[in-house]
Design an enzyme around this catalytic site. Sequence first.
Site, short mmCIF file in Angstrom:
data_model
loop_
_atom_site.label_atom_id
_atom_site.label_comp_id
_atom_site.label_asym_id
_atom_site.label_seq_id
_atom_site.Cartn_x
_atom_site.Cartn_y
_atom_site.Cartn_z
N GLU A 47 0.84 -1.20 0.00
CA GLU A 47 0.00 0.00 0.00
C GLU A 47 0.87 1.24 0.00
O GLU A 47 1.85 1.33 0.75
CB GLU A 47 -0.89 -0.03 1.24
CG GLU A 47 -2.29 0.48 1.01
CD GLU A 47 -3.09 -0.38 0.04
OE1 GLU A 47 -3.16 -0.03 -1.15
OE2 GLU A 47 -3.63 -1.41 0.48
N HIS A 48 0.49 2.19 -0.86
CA HIS A 48 1.22 3.46 -1.01
C HIS A 48 2.66 3.21 -1.49
O HIS A 48 3.56 3.99 -1.19
CB HIS A 48 1.20 4.29 0.28
CG HIS A 48 -0.17 4.84 0.56
ND1 HIS A 48 -0.63 6.01 0.01
CD2 HIS A 48 -1.20 4.36 1.31
CE1 HIS A 48 -1.88 6.24 0.41
NE2 HIS A 48 -2.25 5.24 1.20
N SER A 81 -25.73 6.88 -16.78
CA SER A 81 -25.26 6.08 -15.64
C SER A 81 -26.47 5.57 -14.86
O SER A 81 -27.26 6.37 -14.34
CB SER A 81 -24.37 6.93 -14.72
OG SER A 81 -24.32 6.33 -13.45
N ASP A 185 -4.50 0.68 -9.52
CA ASP A 185 -5.93 0.39 -9.72
C ASP A 185 -6.25 0.16 -11.20
O ASP A 185 -6.95 -0.79 -11.56
CB ASP A 185 -6.78 1.54 -9.17
CG ASP A 185 -6.46 1.84 -7.71
OD1 ASP A 185 -5.79 1.01 -7.08
OD2 ASP A 185 -6.88 2.90 -7.21
C1 GLA Z 1 -5.30 4.63 -4.11
C2 GLA Z 1 -4.56 4.97 -5.41
C3 GLA Z 1 -3.55 3.89 -5.75
C4 GLA Z 1 -2.63 3.58 -4.56
C5 GLA Z 1 -3.45 3.36 -3.29
C6 GLA Z 1 -2.59 3.21 -2.08
O1 GLA Z 1 -6.10 3.51 -4.29
O2 GLA Z 1 -5.48 5.10 -6.47
O3 GLA Z 1 -2.79 4.28 -6.88
O4 GLA Z 1 -1.68 4.59 -4.39
O5 GLA Z 1 -4.37 4.42 -3.06
O6 GLA Z 1 -1.83 2.04 -2.17
#
Ligand code: GLA
Length: 408
Positions: A47-48, A81, A185
């Site tokens: 994460e991050h 939508s 994502d």
């Molecule tokens: C959000 C962002 C991702 C990533 C996460 C943390 O989901 O869209 O790119 O940085 O936070 O891991």
Amino acid sequence: MLGGTSKTSASQTAKDMERELHRTFRRLYASKPRFFRAPGRVNLIGEHTDYNDGFVLPMAIDRGITVAAAPRQDRRVRVFSASMNESREFDLDYPGPRQRGLWLDYVEGVAHALMSRGVRLRGADLALTSDLSIGGGLSSSAALEISVGKALLAVSDQDLDLVSLALAGQQAEHQYVGAKCGIMDQFTAAMGRAGHALLIDCRKLEGTPIPLNLPDSSVVICDTKVRHSLAASEYNARRSECDRAVAALREVLPGVKALRDVTPAELDRWEACLPEPVRSRARHVVTENERTLDAARALAAGDMVRTGRLMDASHRSLREDYQVSCPELDLMVAAATAVPGVFGARMTGGGFGGCTVSLVRSDAVENFRTSVSRDYERATGIKPAIFTVIASDGVQELAFYHGQGETD
Ligand code: GLA
């Protein structure tokens, strides 16, 4: 199969929604649509780290966004939508203002990002439906960008590789939405693989599928149902703290381009050069990259105990060093880890609300659901959503509808 218990209900709901979407499309527009679907994602660990050129280990899930699409003769894109129950439109040749805070920003943003890459798009009629909660932390925005991007490409008879499609989705976020997200994502929505997590090297933009063939374990999502407003500003603050860490470390380690390049031993040696909170932020990223690589090996070996421990450690690091958790996420993780049969649990996604992910022995899932739901509701007054997910494929045209729409 990991997370196997929800398959019937989730795919059944998706099918019903697609039928309804087909009816809606035929009511709104005269033409015959093709159907495209992109999944949401849950990040198992890492994460991050994506915007630090590092490693992430997400999987695409069996919930997502479906788009019905047909080409038009002019340059307009009309979009309905179903989740918002509203129609909007734009012209491919006359970009609208950016960052309006509308769901259309994602759609228009991806169209313009594709055109900026030299893709020749046609006008299109689109209708969308979703079985992902919007803004709920499972990356509904990336699913929207990637499903719409794929649909626009297809109805324009244009081809684009999936990495470029993912980058176009990210560009839409940066330019049209105003969120400086990493690539995780969009990469997962585009390139997820059924039955696998993806170990993504965010510098090389390469994904290695990690098989999740563990018969007696499930991936369980718990949605806190809260989303704190500081999520966006704190996200950008963390990014610039990471940049400050890189700038300072480069003084002593000239080869460092991103926190990805710093080893734990180097950080131990030089972290005194960094002021707080930059030092703690760097520590999270450097250790999280190690945990992610370690978890990919553990998962591939079927070692759920080790994977779970790494997830627990990831949550601690996000809470203490990176400080992107919140009381609701911490409560949910504590409630999850107290249940027998849980290997590990952590917040997933950007933080400050959204969801947690837990690895749970499949025969313990029912008890998990009851007990976590009860403990969380008792402590917060909020009823959480708790469900299992299955690792699914990235964006696809739905073969079921391809060239054989309903004839009525
Ligand atoms: C959000 C962002 C991702 C990533 C996460 C943390 O989901 O869209 O790119 O940085 O936070 O891991």
